[in-house]
Write a protein that holds these residues in place. Structure first.
Motif, short mmCIF file in Angstrom:
data_model
loop_
_atom_site.label_atom_id
_atom_site.label_comp_id
_atom_site.label_asym_id
_atom_site.label_seq_id
_atom_site.Cartn_x
_atom_site.Cartn_y
_atom_site.Cartn_z
N ILE A 1 0.84 -1.20 0.00
CA ILE A 1 0.00 0.00 0.00
C ILE A 1 0.87 1.25 0.00
O ILE A 1 0.62 2.20 -0.76
CB ILE A 1 -0.97 -0.01 1.20
N PHE A 2 1.90 1.26 0.83
CA PHE A 2 2.80 2.40 0.90
C PHE A 2 3.49 2.62 -0.44
O PHE A 2 3.61 3.75 -0.91
CB PHE A 2 3.83 2.17 2.01
N ALA A 3 3.94 1.53 -1.09
CA ALA A 3 4.60 1.65 -2.39
C ALA A 3 3.64 2.20 -3.44
O ALA A 3 4.03 3.03 -4.27
CB ALA A 3 5.15 0.29 -2.82
N LEU A 4 2.39 1.75 -3.42
CA LEU A 4 1.41 2.26 -4.38
C LEU A 4 1.13 3.74 -4.17
O LEU A 4 1.04 4.50 -5.13
CB LEU A 4 0.11 1.46 -4.27
N VAL A 5 1.00 4.15 -2.92
CA VAL A 5 0.75 5.57 -2.62
C VAL A 5 1.92 6.42 -3.09
O VAL A 5 1.72 7.46 -3.75
CB VAL A 5 0.47 5.77 -1.11
N ILE A 6 3.13 6.00 -2.79
CA ILE A 6 4.31 6.75 -3.23
C ILE A 6 4.40 6.77 -4.75
O ILE A 6 4.75 7.79 -5.35
CB ILE A 6 5.60 6.14 -2.61
N GLY A 7 4.05 5.65 -5.40
CA GLY A 7 4.06 5.59 -6.86
C GLY A 7 3.07 6.56 -7.47
O GLY A 7 3.37 7.24 -8.46
N VAL A 8 1.87 6.64 -6.91
CA VAL A 8 0.85 7.57 -7.42
C VAL A 8 1.30 9.02 -7.21
O VAL A 8 1.14 9.86 -8.11
CB VAL A 8 -0.51 7.30 -6.74
N ILE A 9 1.86 9.31 -6.06
CA ILE A 9 2.36 10.66 -5.80
C ILE A 9 3.48 11.01 -6.79
O ILE A 9 3.51 12.12 -7.34
CB ILE A 9 2.85 10.80 -4.34
N ASP A 10 4.38 10.07 -7.03
CA ASP A 10 5.47 10.30 -7.97
C ASP A 10 4.95 10.53 -9.38
O ASP A 10 5.41 11.42 -10.09
CB ASP A 10 6.43 9.11 -7.94
N LEU A 11 3.98 9.73 -9.80
CA LEU A 11 3.39 9.89 -11.13
C LEU A 11 2.71 11.25 -11.26
O LEU A 11 2.87 11.93 -12.29
CB LEU A 11 2.39 8.76 -11.39
N GLY A 12 1.98 11.63 -10.23
CA GLY A 12 1.32 12.95 -10.26
C GLY A 12 2.34 14.08 -10.31
O GLY A 12 2.16 15.05 -11.07
N PHE A 13 3.40 13.97 -9.54
CA PHE A 13 4.43 15.01 -9.55
C PHE A 13 5.13 15.07 -10.89
O PHE A 13 5.43 16.15 -11.40
CB PHE A 13 5.43 14.74 -8.43
N GLU A 14 5.38 13.90 -11.49
CA GLU A 14 6.03 13.85 -12.80
C GLU A 14 5.16 14.54 -13.85
O GLU A 14 5.65 15.35 -14.66
CB GLU A 14 6.28 12.40 -13.20
N ASN A 15 3.86 14.25 -13.85
CA ASN A 15 2.95 14.89 -14.80
C ASN A 15 2.84 16.38 -14.56
O ASN A 15 2.76 17.17 -15.51
CB ASN A 15 1.57 14.23 -14.75
N LEU A 16 2.83 16.79 -13.31
CA LEU A 16 2.79 18.22 -12.98
C LEU A 16 4.03 18.94 -13.49
O LEU A 16 3.93 20.03 -14.07
CB LEU A 16 2.65 18.40 -11.47
N MET A 17 5.19 18.32 -13.33
CA MET A 17 6.43 18.94 -13.79
C MET A 17 6.48 18.99 -15.33
O MET A 17 6.94 19.99 -15.90
CB MET A 17 7.65 18.19 -13.25
N LYS A 18 6.00 17.94 -16.00
CA LYS A 18 5.94 17.97 -17.47
C LYS A 18 5.04 19.09 -17.94
O LYS A 18 5.38 19.83 -18.88
CB LYS A 18 5.44 16.62 -18.01
N TRP A 19 3.88 19.21 -17.33
CA TRP A 19 2.94 20.29 -17.69
C TRP A 19 3.59 21.64 -17.46
O TRP A 19 3.48 22.54 -18.30
CB TRP A 19 1.66 20.14 -16.88
N PHE A 20 4.27 21.82 -16.34
CA PHE A 20 4.90 23.09 -16.00
C PHE A 20 6.01 23.43 -16.99
O PHE A 20 6.09 24.55 -17.47
CB PHE A 20 5.46 23.03 -14.57
N TYR A 21 6.85 22.47 -17.35
CA TYR A 21 7.96 22.73 -18.28
C TYR A 21 7.45 22.93 -19.69
O TYR A 21 8.11 23.62 -20.49
CB TYR A 21 9.00 21.61 -18.22
N ASP A 22 6.33 22.34 -20.04
CA ASP A 22 5.77 22.54 -21.39
C ASP A 22 5.22 23.95 -21.56
O ASP A 22 5.01 24.40 -22.68
CB ASP A 22 4.68 21.51 -21.68
N LEU A 23 4.96 24.66 -20.45
CA LEU A 23 4.48 26.04 -20.56
C LEU A 23 5.55 26.98 -21.09
O LEU A 23 5.24 28.02 -21.65
CB LEU A 23 4.01 26.54 -19.18
N PHE A 24 6.82 26.61 -20.94
CA PHE A 24 7.91 27.49 -21.35
C PHE A 24 8.56 27.01 -22.56
O PHE A 24 8.91 26.36 -23.21
CB PHE A 24 8.94 27.63 -20.23
#
Length: 62
Positions: free
Chosen positions: A39-62
């Protein structure tokens, strides 16, 4: 206290004074740790995936 008496007293304490958990208790604890780890690994994986997508979206703005 010499080494021989230390070893004899240690063996006596491990046999007669230590309370050992039952095998079924150890199995239940192992399953609990395994499930909690997954469960802990899945939660960390989802958080990591969300952060990765957020950073991609942020860098694509520039």
């Amino acid at each position: 206290m010499n080494i021989k008496s230390f070893v004899i007293e240690s063996i006596d304490e491990m046999k007669n004074k230590v309370t050992w958990p039952s095998y079924s208790f150890l199995q239940n604890s192992a399953v609990l740790v395994l499930v909690a780890s997954l469960i802990f690994a899945l939660v960390i994986g989802v958080i990591d995936l969300g952060f990765e997508n957020l950073m991609k979206w942020f860098y694509d703005l520039f």
